[in-house]
Each structure stands twice: as C-alpha cells, then as structure tokens.
Design a protein around this motif. Structure first.
Motif, short mmCIF file in Angstrom:
data_model
loop_
_atom_site.label_atom_id
_atom_site.label_comp_id
_atom_site.label_asym_id
_atom_site.label_seq_id
_atom_site.Cartn_x
_atom_site.Cartn_y
_atom_site.Cartn_z
N ALA A 15 0.82 -1.21 0.00
CA ALA A 15 0.00 0.00 0.00
C ALA A 15 0.86 1.26 0.00
CB ALA A 15 -0.93 0.01 1.21
N ALA A 16 0.62 2.13 -0.97
CA ALA A 16 1.39 3.37 -1.07
C ALA A 16 0.74 4.31 -2.07
CB ALA A 16 2.83 3.10 -1.50
N GLU A 17 0.91 5.59 -1.84
CA GLU A 17 0.71 6.57 -2.90
C GLU A 17 1.98 6.53 -3.74
OE1 GLU A 17 -1.83 8.45 -3.65
OE2 GLU A 17 -3.13 8.20 -1.89
N SER A 18 1.82 6.39 -5.06
CA SER A 18 3.01 6.03 -5.84
C SER A 18 3.27 6.86 -7.09
CB SER A 18 2.93 4.56 -6.25
OG SER A 18 1.85 4.35 -7.13
N HIS A 19 2.46 7.88 -7.37
CA HIS A 19 2.63 8.59 -8.64
C HIS A 19 3.36 9.91 -8.40
CE1 HIS A 19 2.12 9.51 -12.75
NE2 HIS A 19 1.13 10.37 -12.61
N VAL A 20 4.53 10.07 -9.01
CA VAL A 20 5.37 11.24 -8.77
C VAL A 20 4.62 12.54 -9.07
CG1 VAL A 20 7.46 12.46 -9.48
CG2 VAL A 20 7.52 9.99 -9.15
N ASP A 21 3.92 12.58 -10.20
CA ASP A 21 3.22 13.81 -10.55
C ASP A 21 2.20 14.20 -9.49
OD1 ASP A 21 4.48 14.41 -13.02
OD2 ASP A 21 3.37 12.80 -13.97
N ARG A 22 1.47 13.22 -8.98
CA ARG A 22 0.50 13.51 -7.92
C ARG A 22 1.20 14.01 -6.66
NH1 ARG A 22 -4.94 11.61 -8.27
NH2 ARG A 22 -5.32 10.39 -10.16
N SER A 23 2.38 13.48 -6.38
CA SER A 23 3.10 13.93 -5.18
C SER A 23 3.56 15.37 -5.30
CB SER A 23 4.30 13.01 -4.90
OG SER A 23 5.43 13.32 -5.70
N ILE A 24 3.79 15.82 -6.52
CA ILE A 24 4.18 17.23 -6.74
C ILE A 24 2.98 18.14 -6.50
CG2 ILE A 24 4.95 18.88 -8.49
CD1 ILE A 24 6.58 16.52 -9.72
N HIS A 25 1.82 17.72 -6.96
CA HIS A 25 0.61 18.53 -6.79
C HIS A 25 0.06 18.47 -5.36
CE1 HIS A 25 -0.14 19.81 -10.95
NE2 HIS A 25 0.32 18.63 -11.32
N GLY A 26 0.22 17.32 -4.69
CA GLY A 26 -0.37 17.15 -3.36
C GLY A 26 0.44 16.23 -2.49
N PRO A 27 1.56 16.70 -1.93
CA PRO A 27 2.45 15.82 -1.16
C PRO A 27 1.88 15.32 0.16
CG PRO A 27 3.21 18.10 -1.07
CD PRO A 27 2.11 18.06 -2.07
#
Length: 353
Positions: free
Chosen positions: A80-92
C-alpha cells in the motif's frame, strides 16, 4: 494466511492473483480503495474462499490491530502506497500520510502482533516492505546501476516518503528485532495498471486519438520490470530472503521514455491499425515535470546470487503482452477512467503544452 496491504492496487492485485494461482494459502487483502484501488481487478476471485477482503486504512491502528488479532497472518506484505510522482508534486500531504504515517502505524501494529506470537510462529513471521528504486535519486548516463548499498538521495515528495518508510522498516528491525525484508523495484508495467502511468496512458490516449504527452526531450531512462516478474521475485524473497536484508528487483531493461512510447505506437500500429498514418503521429512533447530524474537503473545481481531469481520477460515480450491485454480489456480501462481520473489528467497536462 498472509496479509497483503494495497491488494486492490496495481502491483498488489497482481500479486494476489499470482499468489492464489500458485498457492492454496489464503490472503487477507487490506485496501483503503482510493482512486487507484479497484476490486474489479480481483473479479475472478470474488467467489474464492481463500481471499478475504477488508476495506481499511493502514493509518487506522485500531482496525489493523483488530484484523491481525482475528486472522493471525504469518506474514505481512506491504504494498500500500501513494506512488505517482506527478500527484506527489501537486499534493504531497497524502504521500506523507500514507507512505510515512501508514507504514509507521503498520510497523507498530505488526510489532505488537509479533511479540505476542508463540516462539515458533515468532521465528517464522515476516514483514516484507515493497519499495522503489526512486529512493536512490538520479543517475547520469555513465553512473553504475543502483545497488543495495547506493546512498539514498530522493528527489520528489513521493521518493522522499518512500525513503522515509524504508528507514522506518530498517529501524524496526535493528531496534526491536522485527523480522523484516525490503525490496526496491524498478518501473513496473503490465496488466491492471492505472492509466495515469506512462504505458497505459499512452495506450489509452492513442486509441482515443488524443496526444501522447512526452515530458521534456523524452530521453529520461527507466529500467522496466514486468509486474509478473516482480511478483515472482517477492515470492522468492518472502520464502528464502535473509531477515533484515534489502533486495533490488529489476528487469535489466533500460529504455528511454520516448523509445517506450514509440514501441507502444508500433505495437498498436500492428494490432489495432489506424485508418491512416501511425500512432507515432500523436506524440507531443510537453513541458517537463519539476525535478524529473534523468535515469534509474537497477543492479539485481544480489537477488540472482542469493535466491537464483532472474526475470522471465524481456521488455519486448512483456510490452507485447501488456499492449495486447489492454486491447482485450477495454471494459476494465473504461471502468477505472472515472471523472476523478479525467479531472486529474486535465490538472496535470493542461498547462504543459
């Protein structure tokens, strides 16, 4: 029974399917069912008594404690993880919560569960943490591949939160003796991948007649690992890996992003040709994402030496299987491409033209 976190996501669901195809041991699947969690991926197992699903958040300590006490798993496999780099840039913030706080919560629950086990079960218990090569940072074209001893140098919020989770897992072994294993994998691809990631996004956009957005100059390099090979590696590490050790899992397939996109286009030209022209005509270069790492490459020789594992798929065989799967399973793609997904694509790509 084994416990799998994130077993409705891309890699986790593939692992559950793979596990129950080759083993009679039951799986307790815990998933929060965020946007990327899809029980439709496990539809073939909906009447299989060996699979127990519980919708739960790994940050919910009480829920995890209850499930551990009820099911008494012999191992926890933490996908289980949040895994998308682009999403982490928009909402860390979501990445810090799930990847750091969630892993900490799971480790604390696992430690308390493990301490109470009878000695024989305590010796056999394992906590296998699935991580990424992105924790190691970026390589130049001449740098050696990432080894298990490569210093951590994460460059995105996603990578930083996965690095933090890796450090927590290591600390719980060295401080408390929790019997952990860690795997760091390269870019996975294959069936059931959410279409925000490069390969399924290109397939979906190509078939829809939409632009195929390539970041920057398209020369960023990744090592590509077929998800079925990743699953087989995790099985080997769980069965025979040395407690406290880290194993890199790679496909030995370094490819430039542009070359990957062109390969997808060429396969689609062959399997689902357009009325005129090539899918390559839809390739569009867009503004690069911030801090885009130039190259990742995995040295997986330790896993081969220690456990005899090597990938079964080349990139050529794996990508052909993948493109054919998406062509044959358009209904699954339509089912996950919700309004939220379309909103995300608009948010991420609208300003990149």
């Amino acid at each position: 029974m084994i416990l799998v976190t994130g077993g409705a996501g891309f890699i986790g669901a593939n692992f559950v399917l793979d596990w129950l195809e080759s083993s009679d041991e039951s799986v307790l699947n815990i998933d929060k069912l965020t946007y990327a969690g899809n029980l439709g991926t496990l539809k073939a197992l909906e009447h299989d008594a060996r699979l127990v699903f519980e919708r739960a958040d790994i940050c919910d300590r009480a829920a995890i404690d209850t499930l551990l006490a009820k099911h008494q798993p012999r191992a926890i496999l933490h996908f289980a993880a949040e895994s998308h780099v682009d999403r982490s840039i928009h909402g860390p913030a979501d990445f810090v919560q799930t990847n750091v706080v969630g892993t900490f919560t799971l480790l604390e629950a696992a430690r308390m569960h493990w301490i109470k086990l009878p000695e024989e079960q305590k010796q056999a218990f394992r906590f296998l943490h699935v991580s990424t090569d992105e924790v190691f940072g970026s390589l130049s074209s001449t740098d050696p591949q990432f080894a298990e001893t490569t210093p951590y140098a994460p460059n995105s919020p996603y990578a930083a939160t996965k690095a933090a989770s890796d450090h927590l897992v290591r600390a719980y072994h060295h401080t408390y003796g929790l019997p952990v294993l860690t795997t760091n994998c390269s870019n996975n691809y294959g069936p059931y991948q959410f279409p925000e990631k490069l390969i399924p996004l290109m397939i979906a956009n190509a078939l829809a007649g939409e632009p195929l957005p390539v970041y920057g100059d398209g020369q960023n390099v990744r090592d590509w690992l077929y998800v079925g090979d990743h699953c087989s590696a995790i099985r080997e590490v769980l069965a025979r890996g040395d407690v406290g050790e880290t194993y890199n899992v790679g496909g030995w397939n370094e490819k430039k992003n542009l070359d990957v996109v062109r390969t997808v286009c060429d396969l689609l030209d062959e399997l689902r040709p357009k009325s005129s022209g090539s899918y390559r005509d839809q390739i569009t270069y867009v503004k690069d994402r911030p801090g885009h790492d130039r190259r990742y490459a995995i040295d997986a020789r330790k896993l081969e030496r220690a456990l005899g594992w090597t990938p079964a798929e080349t990139f050529e065989t794996g990508i052909a299987k993948t493109v054919q799967w998406y062509l044959d399973n358009q209904q699954w793609v339509d089912g996950v491409a919700s309004g939220e997904y379309r909103k995300w694509v608009e948010t991420n790509y609208a300003q990149r033209a």
